[in-house]
Design a protein around this motif. Sequence first.
Motif, PDB file in Angstrom:
ATOM      1  N   VAL A 168      42.798  51.098  37.572  1.00 39.95           N
ATOM      2  CA  VAL A 168      41.316  51.282  37.277  1.00 39.95           C
ATOM      3  C   VAL A 168      40.345  50.999  38.391  1.00 39.95           C
ATOM      4  O   VAL A 168      40.664  50.007  39.206  1.00 39.95           O
ATOM      5  N   GLY A 169      39.534  52.024  38.586  1.00 41.71           N
ATOM      6  CA  GLY A 169      38.683  51.691  40.067  1.00 41.71           C
ATOM      7  C   GLY A 169      37.335  52.250  39.510  1.00 41.71           C
ATOM      8  O   GLY A 169      37.030  52.938  38.628  1.00 41.71           O
ATOM      9  N   ASP A 170      36.283  51.977  40.588  1.00 37.35           N
ATOM     10  CA  ASP A 170      34.971  52.237  40.158  1.00 37.35           C
ATOM     11  C   ASP A 170      34.192  52.360  41.548  1.00 37.35           C
ATOM     12  O   ASP A 170      34.012  51.449  42.538  1.00 37.35           O
ATOM     13  N   VAL A 171      33.998  53.506  42.017  1.00 38.00           N
ATOM     14  CA  VAL A 171      33.244  54.095  43.101  1.00 38.00           C
ATOM     15  C   VAL A 171      31.810  53.487  43.184  1.00 38.00           C
ATOM     16  O   VAL A 171      30.987  54.103  41.898  1.00 38.00           O
ATOM     17  N   VAL A 172      31.157  53.113  43.980  1.00 37.47           N
ATOM     18  CA  VAL A 172      29.618  52.774  43.847  1.00 37.47           C
ATOM     19  C   VAL A 172      28.851  54.061  43.830  1.00 37.47           C
ATOM     20  O   VAL A 172      29.110  54.956  44.727  1.00 37.47           O
ATOM     21  N   CYS A 221      38.560  48.010  42.620  1.00 38.57           N
ATOM     22  CA  CYS A 221      39.773  48.518  42.191  1.00 38.57           C
ATOM     23  C   CYS A 221      40.566  47.077  41.690  1.00 38.57           C
ATOM     24  O   CYS A 221      40.832  46.382  42.094  1.00 38.57           O
ATOM     25  N   LEU A 222      41.496  47.718  40.553  1.00 36.40           N
ATOM     26  CA  LEU A 222      42.543  46.781  39.928  1.00 36.40           C
ATOM     27  C   LEU A 222      43.748  47.586  40.130  1.00 36.40           C
ATOM     28  O   LEU A 222      43.723  48.444  39.356  1.00 36.40           O
ATOM     29  N   LEU A 271      42.476  47.443  30.912  1.00 39.23           N
ATOM     30  CA  LEU A 271      41.769  47.354  32.403  1.00 39.23           C
ATOM     31  C   LEU A 271      40.563  48.220  31.866  1.00 39.23           C
ATOM     32  O   LEU A 271      40.558  49.329  31.401  1.00 39.23           O
ATOM     33  N   TYR A 272      39.532  47.839  32.658  1.00 42.48           N
ATOM     34  CA  TYR A 272      38.287  48.525  32.335  1.00 42.48           C
ATOM     35  C   TYR A 272      37.097  48.475  33.708  1.00 42.48           C
ATOM     36  O   TYR A 272      37.425  47.712  34.529  1.00 42.48           O
ATOM     37  N   THR A 273      36.007  49.039  33.651  1.00 42.65           N
ATOM     38  CA  THR A 273      35.254  49.024  34.795  1.00 42.65           C
ATOM     39  C   THR A 273      34.080  48.326  33.997  1.00 42.65           C
ATOM     40  O   THR A 273      33.969  48.182  32.769  1.00 42.65           O
ATOM     41  N   ASP A 274      32.864  47.882  35.034  1.00 46.12           N
ATOM     42  CA  ASP A 274      32.011  47.096  34.574  1.00 46.12           C
ATOM     43  C   ASP A 274      30.800  47.416  33.772  1.00 46.12           C
ATOM     44  O   ASP A 274      30.271  47.089  32.954  1.00 46.12           O
ATOM     45  N   LEU A 279      38.327  53.002  30.607  1.00 46.14           N
ATOM     46  CA  LEU A 279      39.103  52.184  29.872  1.00 46.14           C
ATOM     47  C   LEU A 279      40.477  52.613  30.014  1.00 46.14           C
ATOM     48  O   LEU A 279      40.746  53.597  29.646  1.00 46.14           O
ATOM     49  N   LEU A 280      41.409  51.623  30.274  1.00 43.58           N
ATOM     50  CA  LEU A 280      42.906  51.903  29.961  1.00 43.58           C
ATOM     51  C   LEU A 280      43.345  50.868  29.265  1.00 43.58           C
ATOM     52  O   LEU A 280      43.522  49.775  29.697  1.00 43.58           O
TER      53      LEU A 280
END
Length: 814
Positions: A489-493, A553-554, A617-620, A670-671
């Motif tokens: 799980v990842g999150d690009v700014v 990233c996780l 697993l999730y993003t903020d 969300l995973l």
Amino acid sequence: MDAPAAGHHEPSDPLDTGEAVAVTAPDGVLTGWSAGARRLLGYSAAEAVGRPAADLLASPLPGAALERLAGQAGWAGPVVLRDRGGRSVECSLRARPLATGDGRTGWCLEAVPAQDGETREDGRDTDTLLRWSFDQSPFALAVYDPEGRFLRANPRMEQQLGASERELRGLRITEHMPDPRFQRPEQAVDRVAATGVPEHIENHVRVPGEPYAHAWIVHVDPLKDPAGLVQGVQVAALDFSEQSAARERLALLNEASTRIGSSLDVARTAQELADVAVPVCADFASVDLLDAVLHGDEPAPIPVGAPLMLRRTAIRSHVPGIVEAGDLARYPAFSPLERCLATGRGTVHRITDPEVVRWLSQDTDRADWVNRNRPHSLMAVPLRARGVNLGAALFTRLDPTTPPYTEDDLRIVEELAARAAVCIDNARRYTRERTTTLALQHSLLPQGIPEQAAVEAAGRYLPAGSQAGVGGDWFDVIPLSGARVALVVGDVVGHGLHASAAMGRLRTAVRTLADVDLPPDELLAHLDDLVIRLSTGLETAAEPPTSDLGATCLYAVYDPASRTCSLASAGHPWPALVTPDGTVDFLELPTGPPLGLGGLPFESVDVELPEGSLLALYTDGLIEARGQDIDAGLRALRSALADPAPSLETTCDIVLKALLDGRPADDVALLVARTRALDSRHIVQWDLPADPAVVAEARSRTAAQLHTWDLDELAFVAELVVSELVTNAIRHAAPPIRLRLIKDRTLICEVCDASNTAPHLRRARIFDEGGRGLMLVAQLTERWGTRHAATGKTIWAELPLASAAPVAPTSGTT
């Protein structure tokens, strides 16, 4: 005090103030008489004292006066007296109660004669000038008695009220005009008569003498005698409809600037235009747009002379029974909406205009609505921005008390429509960009979770609301060698096309690094280097740097054989773990820095999980929805995961519904994955000595095990692969050497050794004695590769089972 004694009062007497003053006993008999009273009526004190005061009245007192006097309350008002010669004398009379020594009440009466007309030096009568001033005033003037009844009205007031002074005299305001809106001026007259304090009000009503409602400024002032008593009330009304309309137009434009364009949604912006117009400048408003605008596309030029098809996007009305929003409407070439779009100018129409009648004759639904509600005028204005036709707006007036539309109304509505058109076009452009970005985002996200035995998984991606735009959140499930699986799980700014493109590059990089079978901490370190290169422009010389690129990233790897999960985090929220007994907790990881900072290490943690555990697993964006505190979001997530669900898809729905209210403010990934464990009967392994003679034993053990698993059809190929891998380990690696067979969706053959040297493919020449082994393995197997551990490496190969669906072969990874 005691009433004065009867008799003539000398000039030094207190009653002789120059005013006409008399005193009565409680029974109404005169007991005092001033010199002013003698001058007014001609009676001497001797003639007046002892007579009933009522004998001096030429006409009875009003009923209201009798009620107040009976209640021993003071009263003031006009009366007509009779003098000694029998002539009538008009006066203003004020009666004040006087307490007597025996506890009863007498009266002090003060009379002020009506002023006689004065003559100026030039011979003009002052009263005549005052009468002319009253009659010729630009104000509509009326005079009321203390009970709020008409006494006088000038010609302008007669014209506005549609009645003569004779017809109005004696009536209260609402007795002539029963409209509830006339209660305000009537109540103001009553208050001013009672308090003597002037009032000023604004009212928007239709008076009987006018066809439409007007805006009025009404001044209500008391009329007082020299003693300060209110003897009447004057009302002065001025029509200020033009000034009021100008003020309303400015207020309308000011409101439009704050209300229209609050979002980047086309339909909502169109609805805001309709909401602003009703009821200020219309009783019914509709905003019709071209279909292309709603999809964010550039509208095609409108053909001249052809019918126009518009989508009814927004409606605001005070009356029911019109076509619902969302319907497609057809407008003939001669209709007002088609004409205004063709010419680029708005039009004003009466409902009886020939072109409107012709239009309604071809639109039966609209004609029925017109027959029911009877509008009297309408305006059609184009919606154009940056030279592009977007649609048109229709405004209609139904209220018979409002005047028909004029060119002044059209100018203000055209300006309103021009402002709204820019906002609609901005929303259209954003819709196009958002659609493109969403298409890119979805093409870069997993199109389905791949089949594998390690976990059962489900995922969700929700883009952010229209103001924030599409972001760079993603999730992935990557099958690995040895029946393992990677969860990402990842999150690009940032948001928008740039964030989506960056997300695609990072997701591809993660898949590439995962295919090399790097441990989680090493994978994040390589990914961090990539983000730094992208940020500084070092990735490609032709590509400008993206200095604001950053991501979290996780990365987790789960091995179903050992039930061990290895996790590493780069600035990402901790994952949630739900054990089979229902306990929910968050795995505390040594959180490394976000990707792109560089210089700081990442650390992996190994956790043994019971079979059937649930990882989330999730993003903020999930736990920080709507600006709530992150701790509150974690508590809500814990509560949502604690509820058992029949499937992982349902679990995703429960979590999103519990933590998000509609469309999220930030995009969310969300995973969720439920772990499985491999059956121990499907795993065998042997420790082998570093002796070439053991190769034959390895082959025989492999054949025997495949017979036990009913996989005899694979024995020949499996023996060749095992023979090659074990031989390479004995010749080129170091002990200990271990052979492991795993029966999963494929047959997995693994050979471990203590050497870090990785084998590689090479094409053997004609007279070479070696170099053909790995080429043979690559040809006979579905996949093969090498993964490194802290000490040593594992060479693996996968053979498809006969009962499994065929899978296209892929190139090996070394």
